[in-house]
Design a protein around this motif. Structure first.
Motif, short mmCIF file in Angstrom:
data_model
loop_
_atom_site.label_atom_id
_atom_site.label_comp_id
_atom_site.label_asym_id
_atom_site.label_seq_id
_atom_site.Cartn_x
_atom_site.Cartn_y
_atom_site.Cartn_z
N ASP A 191 0.94 -1.22 0.11
CA ASP A 191 -0.08 -0.05 0.06
C ASP A 191 0.82 1.31 0.09
OD1 ASP A 191 -2.46 -1.56 0.10
OD2 ASP A 191 -2.36 -1.46 2.23
N PHE A 192 1.93 1.38 0.53
CA PHE A 192 2.89 2.38 0.40
C PHE A 192 3.66 2.45 -0.96
CE2 PHE A 192 2.37 1.36 4.85
CZ PHE A 192 2.45 2.66 5.52
N PRO A 193 3.67 3.42 -1.62
CA PRO A 193 4.30 3.52 -2.90
C PRO A 193 5.81 3.45 -2.54
CG PRO A 193 2.77 5.44 -2.72
CD PRO A 193 2.91 4.70 -1.38
N PRO A 194 6.46 2.95 -3.51
CA PRO A 194 7.99 2.56 -3.65
C PRO A 194 8.75 3.93 -3.27
CG PRO A 194 7.27 2.05 -5.64
CD PRO A 194 6.10 2.27 -5.01
N GLU A 195 8.32 4.84 -3.60
CA GLU A 195 9.27 6.13 -3.37
C GLU A 195 9.16 6.55 -1.93
OE1 GLU A 195 5.27 7.68 -5.07
OE2 GLU A 195 6.53 5.87 -5.46
N VAL A 196 8.10 5.90 -1.04
CA VAL A 196 8.13 6.50 0.07
C VAL A 196 9.13 5.74 0.97
CG1 VAL A 196 6.76 6.47 2.31
CG2 VAL A 196 5.57 6.69 0.16
N PRO A 197 10.14 6.32 1.60
CA PRO A 197 11.28 5.59 2.24
C PRO A 197 10.66 5.19 3.66
CG PRO A 197 11.51 7.89 2.64
CD PRO A 197 10.12 7.80 1.72
N PRO A 198 11.21 4.13 4.40
CA PRO A 198 10.83 3.82 5.75
C PRO A 198 10.94 4.96 6.73
CG PRO A 198 13.14 2.85 5.10
CD PRO A 198 12.24 3.43 3.83
N TYR A 199 10.19 5.06 7.83
CA TYR A 199 10.33 6.04 8.50
C TYR A 199 9.85 5.82 10.07
CZ TYR A 199 5.43 6.66 7.51
OH TYR A 199 4.08 6.47 7.49
N ILE A 200 10.05 6.71 10.72
CA ILE A 200 9.19 6.52 12.22
C ILE A 200 8.11 7.76 12.31
CG2 ILE A 200 9.40 6.89 14.55
CD1 ILE A 200 12.29 5.91 14.52
N ASN A 201 7.00 7.02 12.19
CA ASN A 201 5.69 8.13 12.22
C ASN A 201 5.55 8.40 13.76
OD1 ASN A 201 3.50 9.34 11.12
ND2 ASN A 201 2.22 7.49 11.41
N VAL A 202 5.52 9.69 14.03
CA VAL A 202 5.36 10.42 15.15
C VAL A 202 4.00 10.68 15.48
CG1 VAL A 202 6.00 12.18 16.58
CG2 VAL A 202 7.56 11.16 15.34
N PHE A 203 3.33 10.40 16.60
CA PHE A 203 1.79 10.57 17.11
C PHE A 203 1.89 11.63 17.79
CE2 PHE A 203 1.47 6.56 15.09
CZ PHE A 203 0.42 6.08 14.92
N PHE A 204 0.91 12.73 17.68
CA PHE A 204 0.72 13.81 18.53
C PHE A 204 -0.47 13.52 19.27
CE2 PHE A 204 3.99 15.69 15.73
CZ PHE A 204 4.95 15.86 16.44
N ALA A 205 -0.96 13.71 20.40
CA ALA A 205 -2.12 13.51 21.01
C ALA A 205 -2.97 14.87 20.96
CB ALA A 205 -2.00 13.41 22.53
N VAL A 206 -4.14 14.75 20.53
CA VAL A 206 -5.16 15.82 20.44
C VAL A 206 -6.54 15.46 21.34
CG1 VAL A 206 -4.33 16.46 18.05
CG2 VAL A 206 -6.29 14.56 18.29
N GLY A 207 -7.22 16.62 21.54
CA GLY A 207 -8.41 16.23 22.14
C GLY A 207 -9.23 15.77 21.23
N ASP A 208 -9.51 16.02 20.02
CA ASP A 208 -10.48 15.63 18.93
C ASP A 208 -10.08 15.20 17.72
OD1 ASP A 208 -12.55 15.48 16.93
OD2 ASP A 208 -13.85 16.59 18.42
N CYS A 209 -9.85 14.12 17.51
CA CYS A 209 -9.13 13.51 16.20
C CYS A 209 -9.71 14.11 14.85
CB CYS A 209 -9.07 12.02 16.06
SG CYS A 209 -8.27 11.51 14.54
N ASP A 210 -11.16 14.19 14.73
CA ASP A 210 -11.82 14.53 13.66
C ASP A 210 -11.70 16.05 13.43
OD1 ASP A 210 -14.03 12.20 12.38
OD2 ASP A 210 -13.35 12.37 14.64
#
Length: 265
Positions: A191-210
């Motif tokens: 599902d990840f295009p080949p041009e997307v390099p491996p990475y660490i996805n950082v999550f930030f907390a929010v009070g309302d995701c939407d």
């Protein structure tokens, strides 16, 4: 504030070609305010939530690649020893350990599968002053096409124990520190295009995701996945207008049962 234990994610920063644009985006989405740029350290600029340091942004330097990305730093009590472990376990040190005034020492490295990360030995700057609450760092996951290499590398460099998800359809593991899960590892699928390099996805907390997703897309961000409910919270994966990937999560909105995990020897 006590210094974070070895291996604990302790800081995050990102480089941007348009620094003011990045400040406007994250200020609008996460409610960040920003301190004065420090010319002595390349206009490094700290971000604050409720007056607490939560991240930093800095401008692209001449000759650097024109690609924005968040870099997650892991704490080390001895950065030279961590550099040795990285090299001994087939990783690569990209930026050699260097002292940053009285603040501490940093290093940037890459795991055998190409995942870039930072290491921070705290001095006066011990890392996040706020975490796990809206406007601050909450979680991170390694996305890699070389999961076996990541699974061997990170516990060899840091004192992690490993648990795997009991689901043959998903290749996901947790790295634990002192009985607490501090990092996830997800295999990148087709599902990840080949041009997307491996990475660490950082999550930030929010009070309302939407609401956070709406603010991000209104400001030129791109939604890649979600919002989706989970036992950990409602979350979504995004990238900002300059291409830096990140995620937002509302940990107060949980649905479903916690997945079963098995500890690996």
């Amino acid at each position: 504030m006590a210094a974070p234990p070895e291996g604990m994610p302790c800081w995050a920063d990102a480089m941007f070609a348009d620094l003011e644009g990045a400040k406007d985006f994250y200020g609008g989405v996460l409610g960040w305010t920003f301190g004065e740029s420090d010319a002595e350290y390349g206009d490094y600029t700290q971000a604050y939530s409720d007056g607490k340091a939560v991240a930093a942004v800095y401008p692209q330097m001449p000759g650097q690649p024109n690609r924005s990305a968040w870099c997650l730093y892991f704490a080390s009590p001895d950065i030279a020893e961590t550099a040795r472990k990285i090299s001994d376990n087939d990783g690569e040190v990209l930026v050699e350990p260097m002292r940053v005034g009285e603040f501490g020492s940093l290093m940037v490295a890459r795991d055998p599968g190409g995942v870039v990360f930072g290491v921070w030995q705290p001095g006066r700057h011990e890392g996040f002053e706020k975490r796990d609450t809206p406007g601050s760092y909450c979680w991170a996951e390694v996305f890699t096409r070389a999961p076996a290499e990541a699974d061997a590398f990170f516990p060899a460099v840091f004192p992690f124990t490993v648990r795997r998800l009991e689901d043959d359809a998903v290749d996901f593991k947790l790295f634990d520190l002192g009985g607490r899960s501090v990092l996830g590892r997800m295999r990148m699928t087709d599902d990840f295009p080949p041009e997307v390099p491996p990475y660490i996805n950082v999550f930030f907390a929010v009070g309302d995701c939407d609401a956070a997703v709406a603010k991000a897309t209104e400001r030129g961000g791109r939604l890649h996945f979600g919002p989706m409910d989970s036992p950990f919270g409602r979350f979504a994966a995004l990238s900002d207008p300059q291409g830096a990937a990140f995620a937002v999560i509302d940990t107060g909105s949980t649905k479903g049962e916690m997945p079963r995990m098995t500890t690996e020897s």
